[in-house]
Design a protein around this motif. Structure first.
Motif, PDB file in Angstrom:
ATOM      1  N   LEU A  46      24.965  12.564 -30.927  1.00 12.73           N
ATOM      2  CA  LEU A  46      25.875  12.488 -29.784  1.00 12.73           C
ATOM      3  C   LEU A  46      25.569  11.260 -28.935  1.00 12.73           C
ATOM      4  O   LEU A  46      26.477  10.548 -28.490  1.00 12.73           O
ATOM      5  N   GLU A  47      24.294  11.001 -28.726  1.00 15.96           N
ATOM      6  CA  GLU A  47      23.879   9.820 -27.949  1.00 15.96           C
ATOM      7  C   GLU A  47      24.377   8.535 -28.608  1.00 15.96           C
ATOM      8  O   GLU A  47      24.914   7.639 -27.944  1.00 15.96           O
ATOM      9  N   SER A  48      24.239   8.448 -29.924  1.00 19.77           N
ATOM     10  CA  SER A  48      24.687   7.257 -30.660  1.00 19.77           C
ATOM     11  C   SER A  48      26.201   7.084 -30.580  1.00 19.77           C
ATOM     12  O   SER A  48      26.706   5.966 -30.394  1.00 19.77           O
ATOM     13  N   SER A  71      22.203  14.459 -23.761  1.00 19.99           N
ATOM     14  CA  SER A  71      21.497  14.329 -25.048  1.00 19.99           C
ATOM     15  C   SER A  71      20.020  14.041 -24.837  1.00 19.99           C
ATOM     16  O   SER A  71      19.148  14.628 -25.496  1.00 19.99           O
ATOM     17  N   GLN A  72      19.730  13.137 -23.911  1.00 16.91           N
ATOM     18  CA  GLN A  72      18.335  12.779 -23.632  1.00 16.91           C
ATOM     19  C   GLN A  72      17.565  13.956 -23.027  1.00 16.91           C
ATOM     20  O   GLN A  72      16.397  14.168 -23.335  1.00 16.91           O
ATOM     21  N   ALA A  79      12.821  10.977 -18.089  1.00 14.70           N
ATOM     22  CA  ALA A  79      12.842   9.787 -17.229  1.00 14.70           C
ATOM     23  C   ALA A  79      14.074   8.931 -17.494  1.00 14.70           C
ATOM     24  O   ALA A  79      14.746   8.490 -16.550  1.00 14.70           O
ATOM     25  N   SER A  80      14.391   8.709 -18.753  1.00 14.99           N
ATOM     26  CA  SER A  80      15.551   7.869 -19.076  1.00 14.99           C
ATOM     27  C   SER A  80      16.856   8.578 -18.696  1.00 14.99           C
ATOM     28  O   SER A  80      17.811   7.941 -18.232  1.00 14.99           O
ATOM     29  N   ILE A 108      17.011  19.164 -15.743  1.00 18.91           N
ATOM     30  CA  ILE A 108      15.845  18.317 -16.055  1.00 18.91           C
ATOM     31  C   ILE A 108      14.644  18.763 -15.218  1.00 18.91           C
ATOM     32  O   ILE A 108      13.535  18.895 -15.736  1.00 18.91           O
ATOM     33  N   TYR A 109      14.869  19.005 -13.934  1.00 21.47           N
ATOM     34  CA  TYR A 109      13.773  19.447 -13.067  1.00 21.47           C
ATOM     35  C   TYR A 109      13.318  20.866 -13.420  1.00 21.47           C
ATOM     36  O   TYR A 109      12.116  21.158 -13.455  1.00 21.47           O
TER      37      TYR A 109
END
Length: 229
Positions: A46-48, A71-72, A79-80, A108-109
């Motif tokens: 998905l990221e690609s 996705s990340q 971080a990214s 994320i948190y």
């Protein structure tokens, strides 16, 4: 006569096919690949795909960037993902984009056990979802799970702001404060329902209220004792 089944392509196949095309055909296939990768939860792919869409000078760049951040997040690249989300801060004009921006940031948190950082993002996502009628089932479950991790004094400190935020906090507080007192809990839950009609935290009520049905006789006995002779 035997029916011919349509060929079902995977996200990888659609993406490979898209890379051999040009123009509108390429973009259309990339969109199909994006949706398929999302369903398959193929996060790296998905990221690609989204990166290719962005490089194709596509106008849907905010959505694609949100998908890359998502996705990340799923690949534990926190971080990214946060850096990407920060770049979008002043570009969010769509309520749906803002909702997902806040939800992914909160996730994320929360994934890193940083509940105090996650909850404000979840509150903002809840407010925007309620205002714009966005399906927030995923958010509601995550927010309730995070609130359950906070002590009552931490919840009290958050008991400010919008009616949505206060509704979440008060339901969490009642659940903690009256956990050993089913009659008071039943009363508090009823009061909460009257005070916060159609609140998104209402999904957390049914199981509690079902369990409380069993204590109704106890409630009546307690009330009878209080009556004057």
């Amino acid at each position: 006569q035997k029916k011919i089944q349509p060929t079902v392509y995977t996200a990888t196949q659609l993406y490979s096919n898209a890379r051999t095309k040009r123009g509108a055909d390429k973009i259309q296939l990339l969109y199909l690949a994006r949706e398929k990768a999302l369903k398959e939860q193929s996060w790296s792919l998905l990221e690609s795909i989204c990166a290719t869409l962005i490089s194709s000078q596509n106008s849907d760049n905010i959505q694609n960037t949100l998908y890359i951040a998502l996705s990340q997040y799923h690949q534990n690249q926190y971080a990214s993902a946060l850096a990407l989300l920060e770049k979008l801060n002043d570009k969010l004009t769509s309520p749906a984009h803002y909702y997902w921006h806040q939800l992914i940031t909160g996730n994320i948190y929360a994934k890193q056990s940083l509940t105090a950082q996650a909850v404000p993002y979840y509150f903002r996502a809840s407010e925007i979802a309620q205002k714009h009628d966005i399906d927030a089932n995923e958010l509601n479950k995550k927010l309730w799970a995070e609130l359950a991790k906070l002590q009552s004094y931490s919840l009290e400190e958050l008991n400010t702001g919008s009616s949505i935020q206060q509704g979440w906090i008060n339901l969490a507080l009642y659940s903690q404060l009256y956990v050993g007192d089913p009659v008071s809990l039943h009363s508090a839950m009823n009061n909460w329902q009257r005070r916060y009609p159609r609140h998104p935290a209402g999904f957390a009520l049914p199981d509690k209220m079902k369990n409380l049905l069993a204590i109704e006789p106890y409630k009546l006995t307690k009330l009878a004792v209080l009556l004057p002779e």
